[in-house]
Every structure is written in structure tokens, then in C-alpha cells.
Design a protein around this motif. Structure first.
Motif, PDB file in Angstrom:
ATOM      1  N   ARG A 140      -0.228   3.089   5.956  1.00  0.00           N
ATOM      2  CA  ARG A 140       0.425   1.975   5.276  1.00  0.00           C
ATOM      3  C   ARG A 140       1.345   1.232   6.230  1.00  0.00           C
ATOM      4  O   ARG A 140       1.461   0.009   6.170  1.00  0.00           O
ATOM      5  N   GLY A 141       2.013   1.965   7.100  1.00  0.00           N
ATOM      6  CA  GLY A 141       2.943   1.329   8.028  1.00  0.00           C
ATOM      7  C   GLY A 141       4.071   0.645   7.282  1.00  0.00           C
ATOM      8  O   GLY A 141       4.588   1.170   6.301  1.00  0.00           O
ATOM      9  N   ASP A 142       4.414  -0.563   7.717  1.00  0.00           N
ATOM     10  CA  ASP A 142       5.524  -1.291   7.078  1.00  0.00           C
ATOM     11  C   ASP A 142       5.034  -2.311   6.047  1.00  0.00           C
ATOM     12  O   ASP A 142       5.808  -3.134   5.572  1.00  0.00           O
ATOM     13  N   LYS A 143       3.762  -2.239   5.696  1.00  0.00           N
ATOM     14  CA  LYS A 143       3.223  -3.177   4.707  1.00  0.00           C
ATOM     15  C   LYS A 143       3.784  -2.849   3.328  1.00  0.00           C
ATOM     16  O   LYS A 143       3.985  -1.695   2.982  1.00  0.00           O
ATOM     17  N   TRP A 187      -5.346  -5.653   2.343  1.00  0.00           N
ATOM     18  CA  TRP A 187      -5.587  -4.684   1.270  1.00  0.00           C
ATOM     19  C   TRP A 187      -6.033  -3.351   1.866  1.00  0.00           C
ATOM     20  O   TRP A 187      -6.385  -3.276   3.040  1.00  0.00           O
ATOM     21  N   ASP A 188      -6.015  -2.316   1.059  1.00  0.00           N
ATOM     22  CA  ASP A 188      -6.483  -1.014   1.510  1.00  0.00           C
ATOM     23  C   ASP A 188      -6.795  -0.146   0.297  1.00  0.00           C
ATOM     24  O   ASP A 188      -6.307  -0.403  -0.810  1.00  0.00           O
ATOM     25  N   GLY A 222      -7.736   3.756  -6.484  1.00  0.00           N
ATOM     26  CA  GLY A 222      -6.658   2.780  -6.389  1.00  0.00           C
ATOM     27  C   GLY A 222      -6.907   1.819  -5.238  1.00  0.00           C
ATOM     28  O   GLY A 222      -7.484   2.191  -4.217  1.00  0.00           O
ATOM     29  N   VAL A 223      -6.480   0.576  -5.431  1.00  0.00           N
ATOM     30  CA  VAL A 223      -6.555  -0.433  -4.369  1.00  0.00           C
ATOM     31  C   VAL A 223      -5.156  -1.019  -4.201  1.00  0.00           C
ATOM     32  O   VAL A 223      -4.530  -1.432  -5.184  1.00  0.00           O
ATOM     33  N   ALA A 224      -4.656  -1.010  -2.978  1.00  0.00           N
ATOM     34  CA  ALA A 224      -3.356  -1.609  -2.662  1.00  0.00           C
ATOM     35  C   ALA A 224      -3.594  -3.001  -2.097  1.00  0.00           C
ATOM     36  O   ALA A 224      -4.450  -3.192  -1.234  1.00  0.00           O
ATOM     37  N   TRP A 225      -2.831  -3.957  -2.606  1.00  0.00           N
ATOM     38  CA  TRP A 225      -2.944  -5.343  -2.142  1.00  0.00           C
ATOM     39  C   TRP A 225      -1.624  -5.729  -1.477  1.00  0.00           C
ATOM     40  O   TRP A 225      -0.564  -5.563  -2.071  1.00  0.00           O
ATOM     41  N   TYR A 226      -1.696  -6.274  -0.268  1.00  0.00           N
ATOM     42  CA  TYR A 226      -0.497  -6.633   0.495  1.00  0.00           C
ATOM     43  C   TYR A 226      -0.263  -8.133   0.576  1.00  0.00           C
ATOM     44  O   TYR A 226       0.800  -8.562   0.994  1.00  0.00           O
TER      45      TYR A 226
END
Length: 143
Positions: free
Chosen positions: A30-33, A75-76, A98-102
């Protein structure tokens, strides 16, 4: 001595097993996202073979995403679970992804991609009809 898990299993509670890791289980990934929105996708699989195909396809998709680092900024995938259907003699259940959207613009543009022709072809190959799929989106209120 009864464990917490056994106590709830004895009551018929559903059991989820994490089958794939995602950005929410890996701080470096994820880092800083910042996650601006999240999607929860469920795929009901009537039998174990279908569930295994679905999980394998998600794992392969995650590997392809790793090869496109520019998209990882937008996204990830998050962790993926399998929830067995109680009393299903064929080993079926639900795969939960789950899908993460940045990126808000990317989310707004792509949030319904799961319904597109390409994804429908994939679902057909896996043996998961569209009526066995749900997608819910959640937006972060404060960034």
C-alpha cells in the motif's frame, strides 16, 4: 475447553478463510497511498471446482496487475476470502474480494467495469453467472 472459533461454529456461524493476500495485509504494497473508496465483490460458487477457478483467476489477475505499476497508483486488490456454504455437499460457497481505489476519477470511471463485456466473458468461463455476483462500493467520507 471450547475455543471461540468452535463455539461459533457450533452455533452455525459462517466461516471465512483468507485465500489471497492484498494491499490491506501488506503495508509495503500500500505504501503511502490513501484508500478513497472500497468495493466488495462477492461471487457465489455452487461447487468447489467453481470456487477454485474463481480464486485462481483472481490470483492470476493480481499477478498481471503487479506487472503494471502505473495502475497500482490508481487501484489494487485487497485480501480475498472464501466463505463455505453450510451444508453444501459440493463444497460451494462465496468468494469475497476487496478492491481499494486510490484515485477518485479512476474509481468513478471504472467502478462498474465488473459489469462490462470482458468481465462477463470471464465469469462465463469460470461458471459464475452474473446473478451470482454482487458489487458494493464504499466511499471514504474524510480523506
Amino acid at each position: 475447553m471450547t475455543t471461540i472459533v468452535k463455539e461459533f461454529l457450533d452455533q452455525g456461524a459462517p466461516t471465512r478463510v483468507r485465500v489471497l493476500n492484498g494491499e490491506d495485509t501488506d503495508a509495503a504494497r500500500r505504501g503511502d497511498k490513501k484508500v478513497l473508496a472500497r468495493s466488495e465483490c462477492t461471487y457465489y460458487c455452487p461447487d468447489e471446482d467453481t470456487a477454485r477457478r474463481c480464486i485462481a483467476a483472481l490470483e492470476e489477475s493480481d499477478k498481471r496487475l503487479r506487472e503494471r505499476p502505473e495502475e497500482l497508483m490508481l487501484w489494487d486488490w485487497q485480501q480475498t476470502f472464501f466463505e463455505a456454504e453450510k451444508d453444501n455437499p459440493n463444497g460451494g460457497g462465496t468468494v469475497i474480494l476487496g478492491v481499494a481505489w486510490y484515485d477518485e476519477a479512476f474509481f468513478n470511471d471504472r467502478k462498474d467495469a465488473w459489469f462490462g463485456a470482458m468481465h462477463q466473458r470471464i465469469y462465463k468461463t469460470l461458471g459464475v453467472p452474473l446473478e451470482n455476483i454482487t458489487v458494493e462500493h464504499w466511499a471514504r467520507l474524510v480523506a
